[in-house]
Design a protein around this motif. Structure first.
Motif, PDB file in Angstrom:
ATOM      1  N   PHE A 185      -6.574  -3.158  -6.996  1.00 18.23           N
ATOM      2  CA  PHE A 185      -6.917  -4.209  -8.258  1.00 18.23           C
ATOM      3  C   PHE A 185      -7.617  -5.530  -7.617  1.00 18.23           C
ATOM      4  CE2 PHE A 185      -5.615  -8.297 -10.124  1.00 18.23           C
ATOM      5  CZ  PHE A 185      -5.751  -8.091 -11.451  1.00 18.23           C
ATOM      6  N   GLN A 186      -7.497  -5.804  -6.490  1.00 14.34           N
ATOM      7  CA  GLN A 186      -8.294  -6.813  -5.785  1.00 14.34           C
ATOM      8  C   GLN A 186      -9.632  -6.144  -5.337  1.00 14.34           C
ATOM      9  OE1 GLN A 186      -9.243  -7.139  -1.962  1.00 14.34           O
ATOM     10  NE2 GLN A 186     -10.730  -8.337  -3.064  1.00 14.34           N
ATOM     11  N   MET A 187      -9.618  -4.966  -4.804  1.00 17.63           N
ATOM     12  CA  MET A 187     -10.992  -4.490  -4.359  1.00 17.63           C
ATOM     13  C   MET A 187     -12.037  -4.155  -5.472  1.00 17.63           C
ATOM     14  SD  MET A 187     -10.997  -4.235  -1.198  1.00 17.63           S
ATOM     15  CE  MET A 187     -12.094  -3.209  -0.790  1.00 17.63           C
ATOM     16  N   GLY A 188     -11.442  -3.629  -6.802  1.00 15.34           N
ATOM     17  CA  GLY A 188     -12.332  -3.627  -7.663  1.00 15.34           C
ATOM     18  C   GLY A 188     -12.487  -4.343  -8.902  1.00 15.34           C
ATOM     19  N   GLY A 189     -11.490  -5.489  -8.889  1.00 16.49           N
ATOM     20  CA  GLY A 189     -11.459  -6.380  -9.982  1.00 16.49           C
ATOM     21  C   GLY A 189     -11.815  -8.096  -9.416  1.00 16.49           C
TER      22      GLY A 189
ATOM     23  N   GLU B  12      -4.468 -13.853 -14.805  1.00 15.25           N
ATOM     24  CA  GLU B  12      -3.384 -13.731 -15.730  1.00 15.25           C
ATOM     25  C   GLU B  12      -2.504 -12.698 -15.488  1.00 15.25           C
ATOM     26  OE1 GLU B  12      -5.087 -14.524 -19.598  1.00 15.25           O
ATOM     27  OE2 GLU B  12      -5.171 -16.935 -19.195  1.00 15.25           O
ATOM     28  N   VAL B  13      -3.275 -11.287 -15.192  1.00  9.38           N
ATOM     29  CA  VAL B  13      -2.592 -10.284 -14.941  1.00  9.38           C
ATOM     30  C   VAL B  13      -1.586 -10.554 -13.553  1.00  9.38           C
ATOM     31  CG1 VAL B  13      -2.997  -8.044 -13.988  1.00  9.38           C
ATOM     32  CG2 VAL B  13      -4.230  -8.884 -15.931  1.00  9.38           C
ATOM     33  N   LEU B  14      -2.248 -10.865 -12.616  1.00  8.68           N
ATOM     34  CA  LEU B  14      -1.356 -11.367 -11.675  1.00  8.68           C
ATOM     35  C   LEU B  14      -0.214 -12.441 -11.955  1.00  8.68           C
ATOM     36  CD1 LEU B  14      -3.962 -11.944  -8.686  1.00  8.68           C
ATOM     37  CD2 LEU B  14      -2.577 -10.177  -9.009  1.00  8.68           C
ATOM     38  N   GLU B  15      -0.536 -13.030 -12.741  1.00  8.07           N
ATOM     39  CA  GLU B  15       0.685 -14.051 -13.373  1.00  8.07           C
ATOM     40  C   GLU B  15       1.784 -13.098 -13.856  1.00  8.07           C
ATOM     41  OE1 GLU B  15       2.975 -17.700 -14.587  1.00  8.07           O
ATOM     42  OE2 GLU B  15       1.248 -17.465 -12.913  1.00  8.07           O
ATOM     43  N   ARG B  16       1.433 -12.450 -14.736  1.00  5.69           N
ATOM     44  CA  ARG B  16       2.528 -11.497 -15.368  1.00  5.69           C
ATOM     45  C   ARG B  16       3.342 -10.688 -14.296  1.00  5.69           C
ATOM     46  NH1 ARG B  16      -1.617 -11.371 -19.237  1.00  5.69           N
ATOM     47  NH2 ARG B  16      -2.221  -9.146 -18.395  1.00  5.69           N
ATOM     48  N   ARG B  17       2.443  -9.911 -13.441  1.00  6.37           N
ATOM     49  CA  ARG B  17       3.298  -9.294 -12.463  1.00  6.37           C
ATOM     50  C   ARG B  17       3.919  -9.884 -11.493  1.00  6.37           C
ATOM     51  NH1 ARG B  17       4.810  -4.466 -10.934  1.00  6.37           N
ATOM     52  NH2 ARG B  17       4.990  -4.055  -8.634  1.00  6.37           N
ATOM     53  N   LEU B  18       3.672 -11.172 -11.415  1.00  7.00           N
ATOM     54  CA  LEU B  18       4.568 -12.099 -10.111  1.00  7.00           C
ATOM     55  C   LEU B  18       5.932 -12.798 -11.081  1.00  7.00           C
ATOM     56  CD1 LEU B  18       1.460 -13.510  -8.395  1.00  7.00           C
ATOM     57  CD2 LEU B  18       3.397 -12.191  -7.516  1.00  7.00           C
ATOM     58  N   HIS B  19       5.652 -12.962 -12.330  1.00  4.39           N
ATOM     59  CA  HIS B  19       6.892 -13.554 -13.145  1.00  4.39           C
ATOM     60  C   HIS B  19       8.181 -12.866 -12.766  1.00  4.39           C
ATOM     61  CE1 HIS B  19       8.889 -15.659 -16.086  1.00  4.39           C
ATOM     62  NE2 HIS B  19       9.458 -14.595 -16.744  1.00  4.39           N
ATOM     63  N   GLY B  20       8.950 -13.558 -12.051  1.00  3.74           N
ATOM     64  CA  GLY B  20      10.328 -13.115 -11.736  1.00  3.74           C
ATOM     65  C   GLY B  20      10.480 -12.318 -10.226  1.00  3.74           C
ATOM     66  N   ARG B  21       9.232 -12.300  -9.639  1.00  5.07           N
ATOM     67  CA  ARG B  21       9.380 -11.679  -8.595  1.00  5.07           C
ATOM     68  C   ARG B  21       8.557 -12.446  -7.260  1.00  5.07           C
ATOM     69  NH1 ARG B  21       7.786  -5.973  -9.724  1.00  5.07           N
ATOM     70  NH2 ARG B  21       7.559  -5.729  -7.618  1.00  5.07           N
ATOM     71  N   GLN B  22       8.821 -12.266  -6.184  1.00  6.84           N
ATOM     72  CA  GLN B  22       7.974 -12.944  -5.089  1.00  6.84           C
ATOM     73  C   GLN B  22       6.779 -12.351  -4.859  1.00  6.84           C
ATOM     74  OE1 GLN B  22      11.024 -13.531  -1.768  1.00  6.84           O
ATOM     75  NE2 GLN B  22      10.806 -15.488  -2.352  1.00  6.84           N
ATOM     76  N   TRP B  23       6.701 -11.013  -4.735  1.00  4.36           N
ATOM     77  CA  TRP B  23       5.336 -10.343  -4.065  1.00  4.36           C
ATOM     78  C   TRP B  23       4.894  -9.303  -5.013  1.00  4.36           C
ATOM     79  CZ3 TRP B  23       4.715 -13.523  -0.487  1.00  4.36           C
ATOM     80  CH2 TRP B  23       5.719 -13.994   0.348  1.00  4.36           C
TER      81      TRP B  23
ATOM     82  N   ASN C  70      -5.248 -10.032  -2.472  1.00  2.80           N
ATOM     83  CA  ASN C  70      -5.514 -10.928  -3.407  1.00  2.80           C
ATOM     84  C   ASN C  70      -5.426 -12.421  -3.203  1.00  2.80           C
ATOM     85  OD1 ASN C  70      -5.410  -9.206  -6.177  1.00  2.80           O
ATOM     86  ND2 ASN C  70      -4.098  -8.248  -4.794  1.00  2.80           N
ATOM     87  N   TYR C  71      -4.587 -12.741  -2.090  1.00  2.70           N
ATOM     88  CA  TYR C  71      -4.494 -14.058  -1.858  1.00  2.70           C
ATOM     89  C   TYR C  71      -5.830 -14.700  -1.077  1.00  2.70           C
ATOM     90  CZ  TYR C  71      -3.590 -18.414   0.505  1.00  2.70           C
ATOM     91  OH  TYR C  71      -3.399 -19.573   1.116  1.00  2.70           O
ATOM     92  N   ALA C  72      -6.495 -13.883  -0.221  1.00  2.70           N
ATOM     93  CA  ALA C  72      -7.631 -14.340   0.353  1.00  2.70           C
ATOM     94  C   ALA C  72      -8.597 -14.679  -0.396  1.00  2.70           C
ATOM     95  CB  ALA C  72      -8.409 -13.322   1.407  1.00  2.70           C
ATOM     96  N   TRP C  73      -8.751 -14.011  -1.900  1.00  6.80           N
ATOM     97  CA  TRP C  73      -9.709 -14.159  -2.866  1.00  6.80           C
ATOM     98  C   TRP C  73      -9.005 -15.401  -3.792  1.00  6.80           C
ATOM     99  CZ3 TRP C  73     -14.639 -13.482  -3.430  1.00  6.80           C
ATOM    100  CH2 TRP C  73     -15.368 -12.580  -2.659  1.00  6.80           C
ATOM    101  N   VAL C  74      -8.128 -15.220  -4.306  1.00  3.98           N
ATOM    102  CA  VAL C  74      -7.461 -16.131  -5.356  1.00  3.98           C
ATOM    103  C   VAL C  74      -7.229 -17.708  -4.726  1.00  3.98           C
ATOM    104  CG1 VAL C  74      -5.346 -17.077  -6.327  1.00  3.98           C
ATOM    105  CG2 VAL C  74      -6.195 -14.519  -6.358  1.00  3.98           C
ATOM    106  N   ARG C  75      -7.321 -17.807  -3.358  1.00  7.78           N
ATOM    107  CA  ARG C  75      -7.078 -19.248  -2.765  1.00  7.78           C
ATOM    108  C   ARG C  75      -8.526 -19.947  -2.993  1.00  7.78           C
ATOM    109  NH1 ARG C  75      -9.814 -19.542   1.964  1.00  7.78           N
ATOM    110  NH2 ARG C  75      -8.351 -21.530   2.688  1.00  7.78           N
TER     111      ARG C  75
END
Length: 228
Positions: free
Chosen positions: A103-107, A142-153, A166-171
């Protein structure tokens, strides 16, 4: 011993963070992108695509037979498999990790890269292109947001190479002009990762100096020259 060929970019930081998290012994060879060092023959012998990062594992099998690995995602998988860490060993967990890594590599990476090009580096400002890529980056966040809802990783119940990638880019969202307001799960995830000592060390490779606004403008100007 591993040699890391890198520069201070999100893709470079993905690998330096992973190396720090894994406690792998490594040395750093900084590549000067402004001088196109990554396109020199000696480096393309390591990475035929002429991009950073790349690594050389000087003893991958215990027989001193060196192995070069390029593409940041492939390097993360290699390091995780070599050490048995940062990648779940069960089939489901490994599959989830690979999905969110891809997801990170392609998106995330390509879209944020294009947002950077059109908002920061292109000689001509094209509003449609800037808005298109920044909007797509926001959608991916927003896809990441939905994935992380209620979970840590992102994958399973443990921190993994998917989170690092993903973090290295999102930051770097501010540099890309991507709005992150209203994404509380993403914000909490970013803070969890940023607070890890190994992440702090990895982000200091190859340089720990924080960029000033003047530095950022100079960097953007140099990047514009590399594009033309």
């Amino acid at each position: 011993m591993i040699t890391l060929y890198t520069a201070a970019t999100p893709n470079g930081h993905k690998v330096s963070i992973a190396l720090e998290e894994l406690g792998v012994e490594y040395e750093v060879r900084r590549i000067d992108l402004r001088k196109d060092e990554q396109k020199e023959d000696w480096f393309t012998a390591i990475n035929p695509n002429g991009r950073i990062p790349a690594i050389v594992d000087h003893d991958p099998d215990g027989d001193d037979n060196e192995l070069a690995v390029f593409e940041s995602g492939a390097i993360l998988v290699y390091l995780a498999e070599k050490t048995g860490d940062l990648m779940p060993r069960d089939l489901r967990g490994r599959s989830e990790t690979m999905q969110w890594l891809m997801f990170q590599m392609g998106g995330i990476g390509p879209m944020m890269g294009q947002a950077n090009v059109f908002s920061r580096y292109a000689p001509e400002k094209i509003p449609y292109a800037i808005e298109r890529y920044q909007r797509e980056c926001r959608r991916l966040f927003e896809v990441l947001e939905r994935r992380l809802h209620g979970r840590q990783w992102l994958a399973g119940d443990q921190y993994s190479i998917a989170d690092i990638a993903n973090y290295a880019w999102v930051r770097t969202h501010r540099w890309s002009g991507v709005d992150v307001e209203g994404l509380p799960a993403l914000k909490a995830w970013r803070h969890r990762i940023r607070s890890r000592p190994a992440v702090e060390r990895g982000l200091a490779v190859p340089s720990a100096r924080e960029l000033t606004p003047e530095d950022e403008e100079k960097f953007a100007e140099e990047a514009r020259k590399m594009l033309v």
